[in-house]
Scaffold this motif. Structure first.
Motif, short mmCIF file in Angstrom:
data_model
loop_
_atom_site.label_atom_id
_atom_site.label_comp_id
_atom_site.label_asym_id
_atom_site.label_seq_id
_atom_site.Cartn_x
_atom_site.Cartn_y
_atom_site.Cartn_z
N ALA A 153 78.22 104.61 -60.42
CA ALA A 153 77.64 105.14 -59.19
C ALA A 153 78.61 104.84 -58.05
CB ALA A 153 76.28 104.50 -58.92
N GLY A 154 78.67 105.75 -57.12
CA GLY A 154 79.57 105.53 -55.99
C GLY A 154 79.43 106.63 -54.96
N HIS A 155 80.06 106.41 -53.87
CA HIS A 155 80.01 107.40 -52.79
C HIS A 155 81.16 107.12 -51.81
CE1 HIS A 155 77.83 103.82 -51.39
NE2 HIS A 155 78.28 104.15 -50.21
N PHE A 156 81.37 108.07 -50.93
CA PHE A 156 82.35 107.87 -49.86
C PHE A 156 81.59 107.61 -48.57
CE2 PHE A 156 84.81 109.94 -53.07
CZ PHE A 156 86.10 109.44 -52.90
N GLU A 157 82.05 106.68 -47.81
CA GLU A 157 81.33 106.37 -46.58
C GLU A 157 82.29 105.90 -45.50
OE1 GLU A 157 80.07 101.72 -46.90
OE2 GLU A 157 78.61 103.18 -47.61
N THR A 158 81.76 105.53 -44.36
CA THR A 158 82.53 105.08 -43.22
C THR A 158 83.43 103.90 -43.63
OG1 THR A 158 80.72 105.73 -41.81
CG2 THR A 158 82.34 104.23 -40.85
#
Lengths: 233, 118
Positions: A153-158
C-alpha cells in the motif's frame, strides 16, 4: 521657491490584491509572490515579483509492504513496467534505486535518468525531484500507486510540487485604486540590479490599470524582479 | 486627501512636426504620437523603415513652450519588440533627445513613454 512634488498620500496605498501576475511567472499550483512596497499608490511605487518556475517534486509513501509484495507506479495514465518489489527485509529495505528504476519504465520518463533524482527519506518514504527536461515545467499529473500485490500500500503526498512553467515576457497588471480622468502616462524602471534596468516596458495603460512586461525570454527561476513606476494623468 | 498629478492640459498636444526621427531609423520611418502627449508626458512610437536603419537612431521632441530652465526627462520602453532600451541623451529648455540604444529591426515598432519635470 515652490514646493517639491510629493506623492505621499495621493490616494490609498496599493495592496497585493491590486497586482495581478500573468501565468508566465509560473503560477501552477502556487501563488506568485508579489510584494508592494509600503506607500505605493496610484501615483508611484515599487513592486516586486518573485518568479516561481519551481522544479516538480513528489513524495512517495509506501506504507505497508511485506517481503515480495509489489506495486506499480502510474503517471499520466502510463503504468510502470517494473514494479517496486519489497525485498526480504520488508519495506525498510526498499532502496531509492529501486524506486527510480521503476519510474524510468514509465513511458513519459524513458531516457530521463539524469533528470530524476530519488532520495530515501525514511523507511518507505522517498522524495522524487525532477529537473533538466522536466525542470521548471508543470507535470501533467500526479504519480499514483497502482497494481498492488500482497499487502502493498502506498500513495504520493506532500511535499507535492507540480512545478511551474516560466514563459517569456511575463506581465504584471496594476489596477488603480481609483480610475483616472484620462488615460495616464506610466513610466517604469528596473530596481535593484543593472541587468533589470532595461527589461521592463509599459505595454498597456488605461484609466483603471496599467500593464508592465518583463522583456525577457527566460526569467530566472525563483528570482526577484522589481520595478519602480510613476504615473501622471 | 491630496489629488493625483495630472499632466493633461499642461500644454498643447504635440504635433508631428515636433517629433523628428533621424535618418538612422531608415529613410521611410514613421512616427506615431499617442493622443494627449504634450510637453509633460506622453508616448511616441517609431516604426523603423525597411530601408537601412542605422545604429543608435534618435528622436528629438521639441516642446510646445520652452521651459524656464532645463527640465529633467525620464523615459521607458512602451513595448517589447526588442530588449534594446531607450535613453535620454540630450535635454534643453526647448527639446529633448531620446536615443534607441542599438540598431532597430526593419518595420519594428519601437515605443517609449516620457515624463518631463521642470
Amino acid at each position: 521657491m515652490p514646493g517639491r512634488i510629493d506623492c505621499l498620500g495621493s490616494g490609498p496605498d496599493l495592496e497585493a490584491t491590486d497586482v495581478a501576475c500573468s501565468a508566465g511567472w509560473g503560477q501552477v499550483g502556487h501563488a506568485t509572490t508579489v510584494t508592494v512596497t509600503a506607500g505605493s499608490n496610484d501615483q508611484r511605487g515599487t513592486i516586486q515579483v518573485e518568479s516561481l518556475g519551481r522544479d516538480p517534486q513528489e513524495q512517495l509513501h509506501l506504507t505497508t509492504m511485506a517481503a515480495a509484495d509489489s506495486c506499480d507506479i502510474t503517471y499520466n495514465a502510463h503504468e510502470s513496467t517494473l514494479a517496486i518489489t519489497s525485498p526480504a527485509g520488508g519495506i525498510g529495505d526498499i532502496t531509492a534505486a529501486q524506486v527510480k528504476a521503476t519510474l524510468l519504465t514509465i513511458s513519459d520518463f524513458t531516457g530521463l535518468d539524469a533528470d530524476i533524482t530519488v532520495t530515501k527519506v525514511s523507511s518507505g518514504v522517498f522524495t522524487i525531484d525532477f529537473s533538466g527536461t522536466l525542470g521548471h515545467t508543470a507535470l501533467a499529473s500526479v504519480l499514483t500507486v497502482t497494481s498492488v500485490t500482497g499487502t502493498a500500500a502506498g500513495h504520493f503526498e506532500t511535499p507535492l510540487v507540480l512545478g511551474a512553467t516560466i514563459a517569456a515576457d511575463p506581465t504584471v497588471t496594476v489596477t488603480f485604486k481609483r480610475p483616472w480622468g484620462t488615460i495616464p502616462t506610466v513610466i517604469v524602471s528596473g530596481h535593484g540590479t543593472v541587468a533589470n534596468s532595461t527589461l521592463w516596458a509599459v505595454t498597456a495603460a488605461s484609466k483603471t490599470a496599467f500593464t508592465v512586461t518583463l522583456d525577457l525570454a527566460a526569467p530566472v527561476v525563483a528570482a526577484h524582479y522589481v520595478f519602480d513606476y510613476f504615473v501622471i494623468g | 486627501m491630496p489629488g493625483r498629478l495630472y499632466g493633461n492640459n499642461t500644454s498643447t498636444d504635440l504635433t508631428a512636426a515636433q517629433v523628428v526621427a533621424n535618418a538612422n531609423w531608415g529613410s521611410a520611418a514613421t512616427v506615431a504620437i499617442t493622443s494627449g502627449s504634450n510637453d509633460q508626458r506622453g508616448t511616441i512610437a517609431v516604426t523603423a523603415s525597411t530601408t537601412t536603419p542605422g545604429a543608435n537612431p534618435t528622436v528629438v521632441v521639441t516642446f510646445s513652450t520652452a521651459w524656464e530652465s532645463t527640465p529633467f526627462v525620464v523615459v521607458c520602453k512602451a513595448n517589447v519588440v526588442t530588449a534594446l532600451p531607450f535613453a535620454v541623451t540630450a535635454v534643453s529648455t526647448t527639446s529633448f533627445t531620446v536615443t534607441f540604444i542599438g540598431t532597430p529591426v526593419d518595420t519594428n515598432v519601437n515605443s517609449f513613454s516620457y515624463f518631463v519635470v521642470g
